[in-house]
Each structure stands twice: as C-alpha cells, then as structure tokens.
Design a protein around this motif. Structure first.
Motif, PDB file in Angstrom:
ATOM      1  N   MET A   1      22.562 100.129  54.384  1.00 46.64           N
ATOM      2  CA  MET A   1      22.165 100.376  55.328  1.00 46.64           C
ATOM      3  C   MET A   1      22.772  98.801  55.929  1.00 46.64           C
ATOM      4  SD  MET A   1      18.629 100.901  57.223  1.00 46.64           S
ATOM      5  CE  MET A   1      18.860 102.922  57.961  1.00 46.64           C
ATOM      6  N   LYS A   2      23.512  99.032  57.056  1.00 44.08           N
ATOM      7  CA  LYS A   2      24.481  98.006  58.169  1.00 44.08           C
ATOM      8  C   LYS A   2      23.103  97.528  59.296  1.00 44.08           C
ATOM      9  CE  LYS A   2      27.764 100.378  58.511  1.00 44.08           C
ATOM     10  NZ  LYS A   2      29.041 100.980  58.993  1.00 44.08           N
ATOM     11  N   LEU A   3      22.271  95.994  59.412  1.00 36.89           N
ATOM     12  CA  LEU A   3      21.894  96.145  60.528  1.00 36.89           C
ATOM     13  C   LEU A   3      22.566  94.692  60.730  1.00 36.89           C
ATOM     14  CD1 LEU A   3      18.231  95.594  58.317  1.00 36.89           C
ATOM     15  CD2 LEU A   3      19.213  97.641  59.602  1.00 36.89           C
ATOM     16  N   LEU A   4      22.870  95.101  62.565  1.00 36.76           N
ATOM     17  CA  LEU A   4      23.040  94.471  63.555  1.00 36.76           C
ATOM     18  C   LEU A   4      21.619  93.093  63.950  1.00 36.76           C
ATOM     19  CD1 LEU A   4      25.529  92.440  65.142  1.00 36.76           C
ATOM     20  CD2 LEU A   4      24.924  93.986  66.564  1.00 36.76           C
ATOM     21  N   ILE A   5      21.779  92.512  63.646  1.00 40.38           N
ATOM     22  CA  ILE A   5      21.076  90.643  64.014  1.00 40.38           C
ATOM     23  C   ILE A   5      21.274  90.230  65.345  1.00 40.38           C
ATOM     24  CG2 ILE A   5      19.430  88.878  63.245  1.00 40.38           C
ATOM     25  CD1 ILE A   5      18.923  89.986  60.413  1.00 40.38           C
ATOM     26  N   ILE A   6      20.197  90.704  66.585  1.00 37.62           N
ATOM     27  CA  ILE A   6      20.829  90.002  68.089  1.00 37.62           C
ATOM     28  C   ILE A   6      19.305  89.127  68.188  1.00 37.62           C
ATOM     29  CG2 ILE A   6      21.500  90.147  70.493  1.00 37.62           C
ATOM     30  CD1 ILE A   6      21.392  93.537  69.571  1.00 37.62           C
ATOM     31  N   GLU A   7      19.869  87.785  67.921  1.00 43.11           N
ATOM     32  CA  GLU A   7      18.966  86.919  68.399  1.00 43.11           C
ATOM     33  C   GLU A   7      19.797  85.473  68.216  1.00 43.11           C
ATOM     34  OE1 GLU A   7      16.048  84.572  67.881  1.00 43.11           O
ATOM     35  OE2 GLU A   7      15.468  86.674  67.884  1.00 43.11           O
ATOM     36  N   ASP A   8      18.885  84.932  69.522  1.00 43.66           N
ATOM     37  CA  ASP A   8      19.410  83.511  69.305  1.00 43.66           C
ATOM     38  C   ASP A   8      19.614  82.578  68.823  1.00 43.66           C
ATOM     39  OD1 ASP A   8      17.101  83.796  71.119  1.00 43.66           O
ATOM     40  OD2 ASP A   8      16.902  82.251  72.870  1.00 43.66           O
ATOM     41  N   ASP A   9      17.733  82.179  68.552  1.00 44.83           N
ATOM     42  CA  ASP A   9      17.650  81.016  67.416  1.00 44.83           C
ATOM     43  C   ASP A   9      18.834  81.523  66.316  1.00 44.83           C
ATOM     44  OD1 ASP A   9      16.485  79.974  65.349  1.00 44.83           O
ATOM     45  OD2 ASP A   9      14.661  79.593  66.450  1.00 44.83           O
ATOM     46  N   ILE A  10      19.272  80.600  65.486  1.00 46.84           N
ATOM     47  CA  ILE A  10      20.768  80.657  64.586  1.00 46.84           C
ATOM     48  C   ILE A  10      20.112  80.264  63.687  1.00 46.84           C
ATOM     49  CG2 ILE A  10      22.203  79.517  63.550  1.00 46.84           C
ATOM     50  CD1 ILE A  10      23.038  78.576  66.447  1.00 46.84           C
ATOM     51  N   ASN A  11      18.691  79.589  63.353  1.00 42.74           N
ATOM     52  CA  ASN A  11      17.469  79.800  61.795  1.00 42.74           C
ATOM     53  C   ASN A  11      16.779  80.507  61.630  1.00 42.74           C
ATOM     54  OD1 ASN A  11      18.971  76.889  61.835  1.00 42.74           O
ATOM     55  ND2 ASN A  11      17.202  75.726  62.896  1.00 42.74           N
ATOM     56  N   LEU A  12      16.035  81.656  63.058  1.00 44.38           N
ATOM     57  CA  LEU A  12      15.840  82.798  62.480  1.00 44.38           C
ATOM     58  C   LEU A  12      16.500  83.412  62.212  1.00 44.38           C
ATOM     59  CD1 LEU A  12      13.104  84.327  62.379  1.00 44.38           C
ATOM     60  CD2 LEU A  12      13.582  84.697  64.878  1.00 44.38           C
ATOM     61  N   ALA A  13      17.600  83.371  62.793  1.00 42.48           N
ATOM     62  CA  ALA A  13      19.063  84.651  62.518  1.00 42.48           C
ATOM     63  C   ALA A  13      19.504  84.813  61.155  1.00 42.48           C
ATOM     64  CB  ALA A  13      19.484  84.844  63.902  1.00 42.48           C
ATOM     65  N   SER A  14      19.005  83.753  60.597  1.00 39.04           N
ATOM     66  CA  SER A  14      20.290  83.105  59.347  1.00 39.04           C
ATOM     67  C   SER A  14      19.211  84.040  57.966  1.00 39.04           C
ATOM     68  CB  SER A  14      20.245  81.741  59.551  1.00 39.04           C
ATOM     69  OG  SER A  14      20.741  81.492  57.883  1.00 39.04           O
ATOM     70  N   THR A  15      17.408  83.217  58.950  1.00 40.96           N
ATOM     71  CA  THR A  15      16.793  83.397  57.730  1.00 40.96           C
ATOM     72  C   THR A  15      16.323  85.212  57.899  1.00 40.96           C
ATOM     73  OG1 THR A  15      15.731  81.162  58.469  1.00 40.96           O
ATOM     74  CG2 THR A  15      14.358  83.142  57.860  1.00 40.96           C
ATOM     75  N   LEU A  16      16.623  85.794  58.931  1.00 41.60           N
ATOM     76  CA  LEU A  16      16.267  87.144  58.948  1.00 41.60           C
ATOM     77  C   LEU A  16      17.970  87.892  57.822  1.00 41.60           C
ATOM     78  CD1 LEU A  16      15.484  87.960  62.334  1.00 41.60           C
ATOM     79  CD2 LEU A  16      13.913  88.054  59.651  1.00 41.60           C
ATOM     80  N   ALA A  17      19.042  87.535  58.589  1.00 41.63           N
ATOM     81  CA  ALA A  17      20.006  87.681  57.673  1.00 41.63           C
ATOM     82  C   ALA A  17      20.130  87.892  56.333  1.00 41.63           C
ATOM     83  CB  ALA A  17      21.083  87.256  57.991  1.00 41.63           C
ATOM     84  N   ARG A  18      19.793  86.428  55.828  1.00 45.58           N
ATOM     85  CA  ARG A  18      19.335  85.940  54.197  1.00 45.58           C
ATOM     86  C   ARG A  18      18.484  86.746  53.488  1.00 45.58           C
ATOM     87  NH1 ARG A  18      18.951  81.195  55.251  1.00 45.58           N
ATOM     88  NH2 ARG A  18      16.838  80.517  54.728  1.00 45.58           N
ATOM     89  N   ARG A  19      17.089  86.708  53.640  1.00 52.56           N
ATOM     90  CA  ARG A  19      16.238  87.867  53.348  1.00 52.56           C
ATOM     91  C   ARG A  19      16.590  89.061  53.296  1.00 52.56           C
ATOM     92  NH1 ARG A  19      10.806  85.524  54.868  1.00 52.56           N
ATOM     93  NH2 ARG A  19      11.169  82.535  54.462  1.00 52.56           N
TER      94      ARG A  19
END
Length: 79
Positions: free
Chosen positions: A1-19
């Motif tokens: 499944m392909k997800l697009l994470i739209i988040e301005d907090d770079i650290n939070l976006a990276s953590t979400l994507a990694r997990r």
C-alpha cells in the motif's frame, strides 16, 4: 500500500515513514501544500496521512484537491 505523509515536522515525518515502511507500506513524504499536491499526482497514493497544521499552510486547503483519495487527518493534541 502506498502512503503519502504530509507533515511539516521533518523529524515526525521521518519517524512515521520509517515505522510504516517497517510494517510493509511504501511511503513518500511532503512537507508543504505545493509539494503535497505534486507528489499526490505523481505517486497516486492509496491513502494520505495529512497534518491539519502545516506550519504556515493550512491542511484544510488540501482536502478539496485531494478529495478523491483516502485521507487520514493527523494533528497534535491541544493542551
């Protein structure tokens, strides 16, 4: 499944994507409205995690152009 994470907090976006990647999702990240619209057209994600508070941008402004996609709204809790 392909997800697009739209988040301005770079650290939070990276953590979400990694997990989420560890859980088997394919993730892409956008940090602002213009990047989000471009990536949504290119990627055609199955679902979008949308931060409703995008720094100077307003996540609500993305709902109409992305209305044909599955949106999951995220925001930090109010205190």
């Amino acid at each position: 499944m392909k997800l697009l994470i739209i988040e301005d907090d770079i650290n939070l976006a990276s953590t979400l994507a990694r997990r989420l990647t560890k859980q088997g999702f394919t993730c892409d990240v956008a940090h602002n409205q213009s990047d989000a619209l471009l990536r949504a057209r290119q990627l055609v994600p199955d679902s979008i995690l949308l931060d409703m508070k995008l720094g100077d941008d307003n996540g609500l402004m993305l709902i109409k152009p992305l209305r044909n996609l599955s949106l999951i709204h995220i925001s930090e809790p109010t205190r």
